[in-house]
Design a protein around this motif. Structure first.
Motif, short mmCIF file in Angstrom:
data_model
loop_
_atom_site.label_atom_id
_atom_site.label_comp_id
_atom_site.label_asym_id
_atom_site.label_seq_id
_atom_site.Cartn_x
_atom_site.Cartn_y
_atom_site.Cartn_z
N ALA A 266 7.01 5.41 -2.89
CA ALA A 266 7.41 5.52 -4.29
C ALA A 266 8.51 4.51 -4.64
CB ALA A 266 7.88 6.94 -4.61
N ARG A 267 9.48 4.35 -3.77
CA ARG A 267 10.58 3.41 -4.00
C ARG A 267 10.06 1.97 -4.03
NH1 ARG A 267 15.07 2.88 0.56
NH2 ARG A 267 13.26 1.95 1.53
N SER A 268 9.19 1.62 -3.09
CA SER A 268 8.65 0.26 -3.05
C SER A 268 7.71 0.00 -4.22
CB SER A 268 7.94 0.01 -1.72
OG SER A 268 8.90 -0.02 -0.68
N LYS A 269 6.91 0.97 -4.60
CA LYS A 269 6.02 0.82 -5.76
C LYS A 269 6.85 0.53 -7.01
CE LYS A 269 2.71 3.30 -8.63
NZ LYS A 269 2.01 4.58 -8.86
N GLN A 270 7.93 1.26 -7.19
CA GLN A 270 8.81 1.04 -8.35
C GLN A 270 9.40 -0.36 -8.31
OE1 GLN A 270 12.49 0.79 -8.29
NE2 GLN A 270 12.38 0.38 -10.47
N PHE A 271 9.86 -0.80 -7.15
CA PHE A 271 10.48 -2.12 -7.01
C PHE A 271 9.49 -3.24 -7.36
CE2 PHE A 271 11.49 -5.88 -4.43
CZ PHE A 271 12.78 -6.15 -4.87
N TYR A 272 8.31 -3.20 -6.75
CA TYR A 272 7.35 -4.28 -6.95
C TYR A 272 6.72 -4.27 -8.35
CZ TYR A 272 7.74 -5.93 -2.20
OH TYR A 272 8.22 -6.47 -1.03
N THR A 273 6.55 -3.09 -8.95
CA THR A 273 5.93 -3.04 -10.29
C THR A 273 6.96 -3.13 -11.41
OG1 THR A 273 5.93 -0.61 -10.29
CG2 THR A 273 3.95 -1.73 -9.47
N GLU A 274 8.04 -2.38 -11.32
CA GLU A 274 9.01 -2.37 -12.42
C GLU A 274 10.05 -3.48 -12.29
OE1 GLU A 274 10.56 1.58 -13.11
OE2 GLU A 274 8.59 2.45 -12.71
N THR A 275 10.65 -3.64 -11.12
CA THR A 275 11.69 -4.65 -10.96
C THR A 275 11.09 -6.05 -10.93
OG1 THR A 275 13.05 -3.07 -9.75
CG2 THR A 275 13.64 -5.40 -9.54
N LEU A 276 10.03 -6.26 -10.14
CA LEU A 276 9.42 -7.58 -10.04
C LEU A 276 8.31 -7.81 -11.06
CD1 LEU A 276 9.28 -8.22 -6.19
CD2 LEU A 276 11.10 -8.74 -7.82
N GLY A 277 7.83 -6.74 -11.69
CA GLY A 277 6.85 -6.88 -12.76
C GLY A 277 5.43 -7.20 -12.33
N LEU A 278 5.06 -6.87 -11.09
CA LEU A 278 3.70 -7.14 -10.65
C LEU A 278 2.74 -6.11 -11.24
CD1 LEU A 278 4.26 -8.11 -6.92
CD2 LEU A 278 4.31 -9.55 -8.96
N ASN B 230 -4.90 3.48 -4.09
CA ASN B 230 -5.78 4.41 -3.39
C ASN B 230 -5.02 5.16 -2.31
OD1 ASN B 230 -8.55 3.66 -4.48
ND2 ASN B 230 -7.74 1.68 -3.87
N HIS B 231 -5.27 6.47 -2.24
CA HIS B 231 -4.74 7.27 -1.15
C HIS B 231 -5.85 7.44 -0.13
CE1 HIS B 231 -3.52 10.95 1.04
NE2 HIS B 231 -2.39 10.29 1.03
N ARG B 232 -5.54 7.08 1.11
CA ARG B 232 -6.53 7.20 2.18
C ARG B 232 -6.15 8.44 3.00
NH1 ARG B 232 -6.24 1.24 4.44
NH2 ARG B 232 -4.17 1.98 4.86
N ALA B 233 -6.74 9.56 2.65
CA ALA B 233 -6.37 10.85 3.23
C ALA B 233 -6.50 10.86 4.75
CB ALA B 233 -7.23 11.96 2.61
N ASP C 92 -3.44 9.36 5.90
CA ASP C 92 -2.22 9.78 5.19
C ASP C 92 -1.46 8.55 4.72
OD1 ASP C 92 -0.31 11.42 4.04
OD2 ASP C 92 0.83 11.67 5.89
N SER C 93 -2.20 7.66 4.06
CA SER C 93 -1.68 6.34 3.71
C SER C 93 -2.05 5.97 2.28
CB SER C 93 -2.29 5.31 4.67
OG SER C 93 -2.02 4.00 4.25
N TRP C 94 -1.12 5.32 1.59
CA TRP C 94 -1.38 4.73 0.29
C TRP C 94 -1.62 3.24 0.45
CZ3 TRP C 94 -2.17 7.20 -4.18
CH2 TRP C 94 -1.76 8.54 -4.27
N LYS C 95 -2.47 2.69 -0.43
CA LYS C 95 -2.69 1.24 -0.52
C LYS C 95 -2.62 0.88 -1.99
CE LYS C 95 -5.87 -2.52 0.59
NZ LYS C 95 -6.34 -3.02 -0.70
N LEU C 96 -1.69 -0.01 -2.32
CA LEU C 96 -1.48 -0.45 -3.69
C LEU C 96 -1.75 -1.94 -3.76
CD1 LEU C 96 -0.41 0.39 -6.54
CD2 LEU C 96 1.86 -0.28 -5.73
N LEU D 201 0.43 -3.34 -0.80
CA LEU D 201 1.54 -2.50 -0.35
C LEU D 201 0.95 -1.26 0.32
CD1 LEU D 201 4.66 -2.26 -0.48
CD2 LEU D 201 4.34 -0.93 -2.57
N PHE D 202 1.31 -1.05 1.59
CA PHE D 202 0.78 0.07 2.37
C PHE D 202 1.90 1.03 2.73
CE2 PHE D 202 -2.21 -3.33 3.35
CZ PHE D 202 -3.43 -2.67 3.35
N SER D 203 1.54 2.29 2.89
CA SER D 203 2.43 3.27 3.51
C SER D 203 1.69 3.87 4.69
CB SER D 203 2.81 4.38 2.52
OG SER D 203 1.70 5.22 2.26
#
Length: 130
Positions: free
Chosen positions: A16-28, A34-37, A40-44, A56-58
């Motif tokens: 969540a923190r990295s998603k906010q940084f790359y989308t809101e702060t950097l404007g990407l 996608n959540h890969r159940a 237990d991983s997100w891919k943005l 961006l992976f978790s």
């Protein structure tokens, strides 16, 4: 043969923190999320204006980077910018620490570094067109 970079992949500690940084702060722009159940991983998938992307992976319990910035592997990501001062002002206003501007001794271009929420070194490299 290799005309351009398609994407760079980053594994983050706090999605969540990295998603906010790359989308809101950097404007990407978000292309897909996608959540890969089973993992237990997100891919943005994030787009830069030139068509290149950052993935961006978790992952649960991903190991930390051993050292910075001279560990083997990816050293940093560099973003080409036309007005480095404007981008630095934007980042500073968003409470992102930016190193002092340096001059590339081979090209005389101005550049600087800042970090994403996990400490990944990111570079701004000023590219001017004649």
């Amino acid at each position: 043969m290799l005309p351009r970079l398609h994407h760079a992949a980053i594994i983050c500690a706090d999605y969540a923190r990295s998603k906010q940084f790359y989308t809101e702060t950097l404007g990407l722009k978000i292309l897909a999320e996608n959540h890969r159940a089973e993992r237990d991983s997100w891919k943005l998938d994030l787009a830069l204006p030139d068509g290149s992307q950052i993935e961006l992976f978790s992952f649960p319990d991903a190991p930390k980077r051993p050292t910075r910035p001279e560990a083997q592997g990816l050293r940093h990501l560099a973003f080409a910018v036309e007005d480095i001062d404007a981008v630095i002002a934007h980042l500073t206003a968003a409470q992102v620490e930016v190193e002092p501007i340096r001059i590339d001794p081979y090209t005389d271009a101005r550049f600087t570094f800042f970090a994403d929420p996990d400490g990944l070194p990111l570079e701004l490299y000023e590219v001017t067109t004649p």
